[in-house]
Design an enzyme around this catalytic site. Structure first.
Site, mmCIF file in Angstrom:
data_model
loop_
_atom_site.group_PDB
_atom_site.id
_atom_site.type_symbol
_atom_site.label_atom_id
_atom_site.label_comp_id
_atom_site.label_asym_id
_atom_site.label_seq_id
_atom_site.Cartn_x
_atom_site.Cartn_y
_atom_site.Cartn_z
ATOM 1 N N VAL A 96 -2.402 -13.399 -19.423
ATOM 2 C CA VAL A 96 -1.505 -12.525 -18.593
ATOM 3 C C VAL A 96 -1.383 -12.841 -17.334
ATOM 4 O O VAL A 96 -2.482 -13.029 -16.627
ATOM 5 C CB VAL A 96 -2.168 -10.949 -18.997
ATOM 6 C CG1 VAL A 96 -1.569 -9.920 -18.072
ATOM 7 C CG2 VAL A 96 -2.309 -10.704 -20.217
ATOM 8 N N HIS A 100 -6.685 -10.700 -12.673
ATOM 9 C CA HIS A 100 -7.385 -9.432 -13.442
ATOM 10 C C HIS A 100 -8.749 -10.494 -13.416
ATOM 11 O O HIS A 100 -9.113 -11.570 -13.635
ATOM 12 C CB HIS A 100 -6.940 -9.109 -14.792
ATOM 13 C CG HIS A 100 -6.871 -10.259 -15.746
ATOM 14 N ND1 HIS A 100 -5.661 -10.890 -15.789
ATOM 15 C CD2 HIS A 100 -7.674 -10.841 -16.631
ATOM 16 C CE1 HIS A 100 -5.784 -11.721 -16.869
ATOM 17 N NE2 HIS A 100 -6.700 -11.761 -17.448
#
Ligand code: 5GP
Ligand code: ZN
Length: 113
Positions: A96, A100
């Site tokens: 992704v 993060h």
């Protein structure tokens, strides 16, 4: 980023299990947990990856670590231990492309590599 799943999660357009939210960060449980505690901490503002960081992102990234520390305490992991990971690009397994921080804990973690 219109088609970014984590931007959609931040906006609530895709449901997630919320752990923490403030003005700049959002944290939610990973949909495929790799450990009893597996939480993703993301900036609300889209950044692709560590490679895309600029000097102005320094505060944002530092903030993610402060949030991680707080969540680790909430999850009862401060003393037991936990791991913070950011994957970047293919060989690290980044899937992704909205930066993060993984917070992993709740079991004995094996050495990395
Ligand atoms: P990466 O492989 O990029 O470092 O980490 C992406 C993480 O996002 C994976 O651990 C994956 O399980 C998690 N993930 C992917 N899609 C979703 C989703 O829609 N919801 C949640 N909660 N986690 C997701
Ligand atoms: Zn995004």
């Amino acid at each position: 980023m219109a088609d970014c799943i984590f931007c959609k999660i931040v906006k609530g357009e895709i449901p997630s299990t919320s752990v923490y939210r403030d003005e700049h960060a959002y944290a939610f449980r990973d949909i495929q947990p790799a450990a009893p505690t597996h939480i993703l901490i993301v900036p609300q503002r889209h950044i692709d990856s560590v490679n895309a960081l600029s000097a102005e992102d320094e505060g944002t990234i530092g903030h993610l670590f402060m949030v991680a520390k707080q969540i680790a305490a909430q999850e009862g992991l401060s003393e037991r231990g936990y791991r913070l990971v950011i994957n970047t690009n293919a060989e690290a397994g980044q899937t992704v492309f909205h930066i993060h921080l993984h917070l992993l804990g709740g079991r004995q973690l094996t050495k990395m590599g």
